[in-house]
Write an enzyme that holds these catalytic residues in place. Structure first.
Site, PDB file in Angstrom:
ATOM      1  CE  LYS A 183      10.754   6.337  27.388  1.00 22.34           C
ATOM      2  NZ  LYS A 183      11.652   7.298  28.012  1.00 22.34           N
ATOM      3  CG  ASN A 229       7.750   5.653  24.530  1.00 17.33           C
ATOM      4  OD1 ASN A 229       7.896   4.486  24.145  1.00 17.33           O
ATOM      5  ND2 ASN A 229       8.702   6.569  24.424  1.00 17.33           N
ATOM      6  CG  HIS A 272      11.605   9.012  22.282  1.00 18.71           C
ATOM      7  ND1 HIS A 272      12.728   8.928  23.074  1.00 18.71           N
ATOM      8  CD2 HIS A 272      10.561   9.230  23.111  1.00 18.71           C
ATOM      9  CE1 HIS A 272      12.356   9.080  24.344  1.00 18.71           C
ATOM     10  NE2 HIS A 272      11.051   9.257  24.393  1.00 18.71           N
ATOM     11  N   GLY A 321      12.693  10.689  32.047  1.00 18.51           N
ATOM     12  CA  GLY A 321      13.180   9.630  32.918  1.00 18.51           C
ATOM     13  C   GLY A 321      14.001  10.129  34.104  1.00 18.51           C
TER      14      GLY A 321
HETATM   15  P1  PGA Z   1       9.294   9.567  31.057  1.00 16.15           P
HETATM   16  O1  PGA Z   1       9.502   9.358  29.487  1.00 16.15           O
HETATM   17  O2  PGA Z   1       7.822   9.811  31.277  1.00 16.15           O
HETATM   18  O3  PGA Z   1       9.761   8.283  31.694  1.00 16.15           O
HETATM   19  O4  PGA Z   1      10.123  10.743  31.462  1.00 16.15           O
HETATM   20  C1  PGA Z   1       8.807  10.155  28.558  1.00 16.15           C
HETATM   21  C2  PGA Z   1       9.217   9.762  27.160  1.00 16.15           C
HETATM   22  O5  PGA Z   1      10.391   9.431  26.950  1.00 16.15           O
HETATM   23  O6  PGA Z   1       8.393   9.772  26.213  1.00 16.15           O
END
Ligand code: PGA
Length: 251
Positions: free
Chosen positions: A10, A8, A94, A172
């Site tokens: 984002k 993802n 999400h 995150g």
């Molecule tokens: P992350 O995000 O791996 O940066 O923790 C995962 C997500 O939000 O799908």
């Protein structure tokens, strides 16, 4: 069922940066087998990247969709539009959409229905916040989210659906759920699917984990019996890291 590793992106990567990442991924992932690999770039790059992914086996996902087919919905993107860019999957619900953009279990449900109507496979995200975990409400929250998102679906539609368990406190933050902690919730979701649908319809539903998945924790996560893949945020922006995750070692 093949494990699913989805990246993802984002709101990261413009078209040129996305193209550069895709070239690296094509190269690094060439020998990764028996894993389904999906990337979810921003809408603006989908069409271009679809051409660059030709014959790579890497599939595209949208990060969201709107449930209407077309019309006066400024800023929204329909399932049909995603389909026309070459998307096979779409992420729905999400936690960032839920927290920052007011999505609810009902809007998630409508989006799941719209995705299926347009032949897109929804990756439905669920997961508790830190407050909910600390208050002992993890399983009840996940139950509400999963049953809300899937309510009214026919069992026959479930073969297209993936559930992503993403504890909000692990996204995150660098904090991953311990693989055992994640497995407990995955197992709970599996049992819940058996409650909501007949066993045969949900036999191949993948339940993937998300939240700070990295090269150094993927092997242990994937060793859990009910973890069928990963939804990867930050680490999906680094070609080497994502390739290592997709090429996880079977312990
Ligand atoms: P992350 O995000 O791996 O940066 O923790 C995962 C997500 O939000 O799908």
């Amino acid at each position: 069922m093949l494990p699913l590793i989805a990246g993802n992106w984002k709101m990261n990567m413009d078209i040129d940066q996305g193209a550069a990442l895709v070239f690296r991924l094509r190269d690094l992932l060439r020998n990764v087998q028996a894993v389904e690999i999906v990337i979810a770039p921003p809408f603006t790059s989908l069409h271009h990247l679809n051409h660059l992914l030709a014959d790579s086996g890497i599939k595209l996902a949208g990060q969201d969709l709107f449930w209407e087919k077309s019309g006066a919905y400024t800023g929204e993107i329909s399932g049909e539009m995603l389909k026309s860019t070459g998307c096979k999957y779409v992420i729905v619900g999400h936690s960032e959409r839920r927290q920052l953009f007011g999505e609810t279990d009902e809007t998630v449900r409508r989006k799941v229905v719209a995705a299926l109507r347009h032949g897109l496979k929804p990756i439905v995200c669920v997961g508790e916040t830190l407050d909910e975990r600390e208050a002992g409400k993890t399983l009840s929250r996940v139950r509400t989210q999963v049953s809300g998102a899937l309510s009214g679906l026919a069992g026959s539609a479930m073969k297209e659906v993936t559930i992503a368990y993403e504890p909000v406190w692990a996204i995150g933050t660098g904090k991953t759920a311990k693989s055992q902690e994640a497995e407990e919730v995955h197992n709970f979701i599996r049992e819940l699917l058996h409650e909501l649908f007949d066993r045969e319809s949900v036999r191949n539903v993948r339940i993937i984990y998300g939240g700070s998945v990295k090269p150094d924790n993927i092997d242990e996560l994937m060793a859990q019996p009910n973890i069928d893949g990963a939804l990867v945020g930050g680490a999906s922006l680094k070609a080497e890291d994502f390739a290592r995750i997709a090429g996880f070692q079977r312990l």
